[in-house]
Design a protein around this motif. Sequence first.
Motif, PDB file in Angstrom:
ATOM      1  N   ALA A  14       0.833  -1.210   0.000  1.00 24.15           N
ATOM      2  CA  ALA A  14       0.000   0.000   0.000  1.00 24.15           C
ATOM      3  C   ALA A  14       0.867   1.260   0.000  1.00 24.15           C
ATOM      4  CB  ALA A  14      -0.945  -0.009   1.196  1.00 24.15           C
ATOM      5  N   LEU A  15       1.941   1.259   0.772  1.00 20.61           N
ATOM      6  CA  LEU A  15       2.855   2.401   0.800  1.00 20.61           C
ATOM      7  C   LEU A  15       3.474   2.616  -0.582  1.00 20.61           C
ATOM      8  CD1 LEU A  15       4.590   4.582   2.185  1.00 20.61           C
ATOM      9  CD2 LEU A  15       6.200   2.756   2.754  1.00 20.61           C
ATOM     10  N   ALA A  16       3.918   1.542  -1.207  1.00 20.70           N
ATOM     11  CA  ALA A  16       4.538   1.630  -2.527  1.00 20.70           C
ATOM     12  C   ALA A  16       3.529   2.098  -3.575  1.00 20.70           C
ATOM     13  CB  ALA A  16       5.131   0.280  -2.919  1.00 20.70           C
ATOM     14  N   ALA A  17       2.304   1.593  -3.514  1.00 24.25           N
ATOM     15  CA  ALA A  17       1.264   2.008  -4.467  1.00 24.25           C
ATOM     16  C   ALA A  17       0.985   3.501  -4.321  1.00 24.25           C
ATOM     17  CB  ALA A  17      -0.012   1.202  -4.250  1.00 24.25           C
ATOM     18  N   SER A  18       0.930   3.968  -3.106  1.00 24.13           N
ATOM     19  CA  SER A  18       0.707   5.396  -2.857  1.00 24.13           C
ATOM     20  C   SER A  18       1.839   6.242  -3.426  1.00 24.13           C
ATOM     21  CB  SER A  18       0.566   5.624  -1.348  1.00 24.13           C
ATOM     22  OG  SER A  18       0.457   6.991  -1.061  1.00 24.13           O
ATOM     23  N   LEU A  19       3.069   5.773  -3.259  1.00 25.86           N
ATOM     24  CA  LEU A  19       4.223   6.486  -3.805  1.00 25.86           C
ATOM     25  C   LEU A  19       4.140   6.551  -5.331  1.00 25.86           C
ATOM     26  CD1 LEU A  19       6.980   7.882  -3.396  1.00 25.86           C
ATOM     27  CD2 LEU A  19       8.019   5.606  -3.484  1.00 25.86           C
ATOM     28  N   ALA A  20       3.797   5.434  -5.958  1.00 21.49           N
ATOM     29  CA  ALA A  20       3.697   5.386  -7.422  1.00 21.49           C
ATOM     30  C   ALA A  20       2.637   6.363  -7.933  1.00 21.49           C
ATOM     31  CB  ALA A  20       3.373   3.969  -7.887  1.00 21.49           C
ATOM     32  N   THR A  40      10.833  -6.899  -3.325  1.00 21.32           N
ATOM     33  CA  THR A  40       9.886  -7.371  -4.338  1.00 21.32           C
ATOM     34  C   THR A  40       8.453  -7.040  -3.916  1.00 21.32           C
ATOM     35  OG1 THR A  40      11.416  -9.088  -5.063  1.00 21.32           O
ATOM     36  CG2 THR A  40       9.106  -9.383  -5.650  1.00 21.32           C
ATOM     37  N   ALA A  41       8.150  -7.104  -2.636  1.00 17.30           N
ATOM     38  CA  ALA A  41       6.823  -6.703  -2.155  1.00 17.30           C
ATOM     39  C   ALA A  41       6.578  -5.226  -2.470  1.00 17.30           C
ATOM     40  CB  ALA A  41       6.701  -6.945  -0.653  1.00 17.30           C
ATOM     41  N   PHE A  42       7.589  -4.405  -2.256  1.00  8.18           N
ATOM     42  CA  PHE A  42       7.477  -2.978  -2.561  1.00  8.18           C
ATOM     43  C   PHE A  42       7.226  -2.796  -4.056  1.00  8.18           C
ATOM     44  CE2 PHE A  42       8.602   1.414  -3.089  1.00  8.18           C
ATOM     45  CZ  PHE A  42       8.270   2.017  -1.882  1.00  8.18           C
ATOM     46  N   THR A  43       7.949  -3.540  -4.873  1.00 12.85           N
ATOM     47  CA  THR A  43       7.772  -3.464  -6.318  1.00 12.85           C
ATOM     48  C   THR A  43       6.358  -3.855  -6.720  1.00 12.85           C
ATOM     49  OG1 THR A  43      10.106  -3.845  -6.761  1.00 12.85           O
ATOM     50  CG2 THR A  43       8.580  -4.361  -8.544  1.00 12.85           C
ATOM     51  N   ALA A  44       5.826  -4.917  -6.124  1.00 13.36           N
ATOM     52  CA  ALA A  44       4.467  -5.352  -6.442  1.00 13.36           C
ATOM     53  C   ALA A  44       3.467  -4.234  -6.172  1.00 13.36           C
ATOM     54  CB  ALA A  44       4.108  -6.601  -5.653  1.00 13.36           C
ATOM     55  N   GLY A  45       3.623  -3.557  -5.062  1.00 13.07           N
ATOM     56  CA  GLY A  45       2.743  -2.433  -4.748  1.00 13.07           C
ATOM     57  C   GLY A  45       2.945  -1.259  -5.682  1.00 13.07           C
ATOM     58  N   PHE A  46       4.184  -0.979  -6.017  1.00 15.69           N
ATOM     59  CA  PHE A  46       4.490   0.143  -6.903  1.00 15.69           C
ATOM     60  C   PHE A  46       3.874  -0.093  -8.281  1.00 15.69           C
ATOM     61  CE2 PHE A  46       6.806   3.138  -9.436  1.00 15.69           C
ATOM     62  CZ  PHE A  46       7.100   4.186  -8.567  1.00 15.69           C
ATOM     63  N   VAL A  47       4.060  -1.288  -8.807  1.00 14.81           N
ATOM     64  CA  VAL A  47       3.511  -1.638 -10.119  1.00 14.81           C
ATOM     65  C   VAL A  47       1.985  -1.517 -10.100  1.00 14.81           C
ATOM     66  CG1 VAL A  47       3.202  -3.580 -11.715  1.00 14.81           C
ATOM     67  CG2 VAL A  47       5.483  -3.018 -10.861  1.00 14.81           C
ATOM     68  N   LYS A  48       1.382  -1.990  -9.027  1.00 15.74           N
ATOM     69  CA  LYS A  48      -0.075  -1.872  -8.879  1.00 15.74           C
ATOM     70  C   LYS A  48      -0.486  -0.397  -8.846  1.00 15.74           C
ATOM     71  CE  LYS A  48      -3.928  -3.493  -6.089  1.00 15.74           C
ATOM     72  NZ  LYS A  48      -4.321  -4.305  -4.928  1.00 15.74           N
ATOM     73  N   GLY A  51      -0.993   1.238 -11.973  1.00 18.50           N
ATOM     74  CA  GLY A  51      -2.162   0.776 -12.715  1.00 18.50           C
ATOM     75  C   GLY A  51      -1.899  -0.440 -13.573  1.00 18.50           C
ATOM     76  N   ILE A  52      -0.801  -1.116 -13.316  1.00 16.45           N
ATOM     77  CA  ILE A  52      -0.443  -2.311 -14.078  1.00 16.45           C
ATOM     78  C   ILE A  52      -0.911  -3.540 -13.300  1.00 16.45           C
ATOM     79  CG2 ILE A  52       1.445  -3.691 -15.030  1.00 16.45           C
ATOM     80  CD1 ILE A  52       3.071  -1.094 -15.284  1.00 16.45           C
ATOM     81  N   ASP A  53      -1.699  -4.371 -13.950  1.00 18.87           N
ATOM     82  CA  ASP A  53      -2.172  -5.617 -13.347  1.00 18.87           C
ATOM     83  C   ASP A  53      -1.193  -6.721 -13.745  1.00 18.87           C
ATOM     84  OD1 ASP A  53      -3.723  -7.531 -12.088  1.00 18.87           O
ATOM     85  OD2 ASP A  53      -5.062  -7.784 -13.804  1.00 18.87           O
ATOM     86  N   ALA A  54      -0.327  -7.102 -12.805  1.00 16.46           N
ATOM     87  CA  ALA A  54       0.711  -8.088 -13.130  1.00 16.46           C
ATOM     88  C   ALA A  54       1.054  -8.906 -11.900  1.00 16.46           C
ATOM     89  CB  ALA A  54       1.964  -7.374 -13.636  1.00 16.46           C
ATOM     90  N   GLN A  55       1.511 -10.111 -12.152  1.00 15.38           N
ATOM     91  CA  GLN A  55       2.063 -10.961 -11.110  1.00 15.38           C
ATOM     92  C   GLN A  55       3.547 -10.610 -10.998  1.00 15.38           C
ATOM     93  OE1 GLN A  55      -0.443 -12.111  -9.303  1.00 15.38           O
ATOM     94  NE2 GLN A  55       0.390 -14.170  -9.252  1.00 15.38           N
ATOM     95  N   VAL A  56       3.921  -9.920  -9.956  1.00 15.79           N
ATOM     96  CA  VAL A  56       5.305  -9.488  -9.774  1.00 15.79           C
ATOM     97  C   VAL A  56       6.082 -10.589  -9.056  1.00 15.79           C
ATOM     98  CG1 VAL A  56       6.792  -7.805  -8.627  1.00 15.79           C
ATOM     99  CG2 VAL A  56       4.706  -7.051  -9.793  1.00 15.79           C
ATOM    100  N   SER A  57       7.240 -10.913  -9.616  1.00 19.62           N
ATOM    101  CA  SER A  57       8.122 -11.888  -8.983  1.00 19.62           C
ATOM    102  C   SER A  57       9.544 -11.362  -9.028  1.00 19.62           C
ATOM    103  CB  SER A  57       8.024 -13.244  -9.689  1.00 19.62           C
ATOM    104  OG  SER A  57       8.431 -13.118 -11.034  1.00 19.62           O
TER     105      SER A  57
END
Length: 150
Positions: A14-20, A40-48, A51-57
Amino acid sequence: MKQYISNSYEETQALAASLAQRLPLPAVIGYIGDLGAGKTAFTAGFVKGMGIDAQVSSPTFALCNEYIGNGCRACHYDMYRVETWDDLVTTGYFDALDSGATLLVEWSENIYHALPEDALIVRIQKTGENTRQITVMNKEEANRELDIID
């Protein structure tokens, strides 16, 4: 420099998504943190948040995972094994940097001098089993705060 405390994987995302959502894109984000810290968790939130719907690994073996959607492109790099300038060139980092993509760079301390001056640095520190201290700083602040510079 801003510091945050995350008590869970979901809070980190959520923090990463807010930053993005607040950051002008494209951007370069360099991560600093130990194995398992939550990069990687931060990246998953940032990508989300982009507005990108992706499985981040983790791009550990691929070196770069690319995520595209919502008119955006994110290149998620793992620079753990990058030791030389030649290694860095072979990752495609410089091409991605010039492409207008947002770059999310794990183990950025290994390529710190190749990060642009306007890069943001995100340091993630484990402070407990599920808690993290997340510090977001510009490169100038990171130069003063972190022991990366030769």
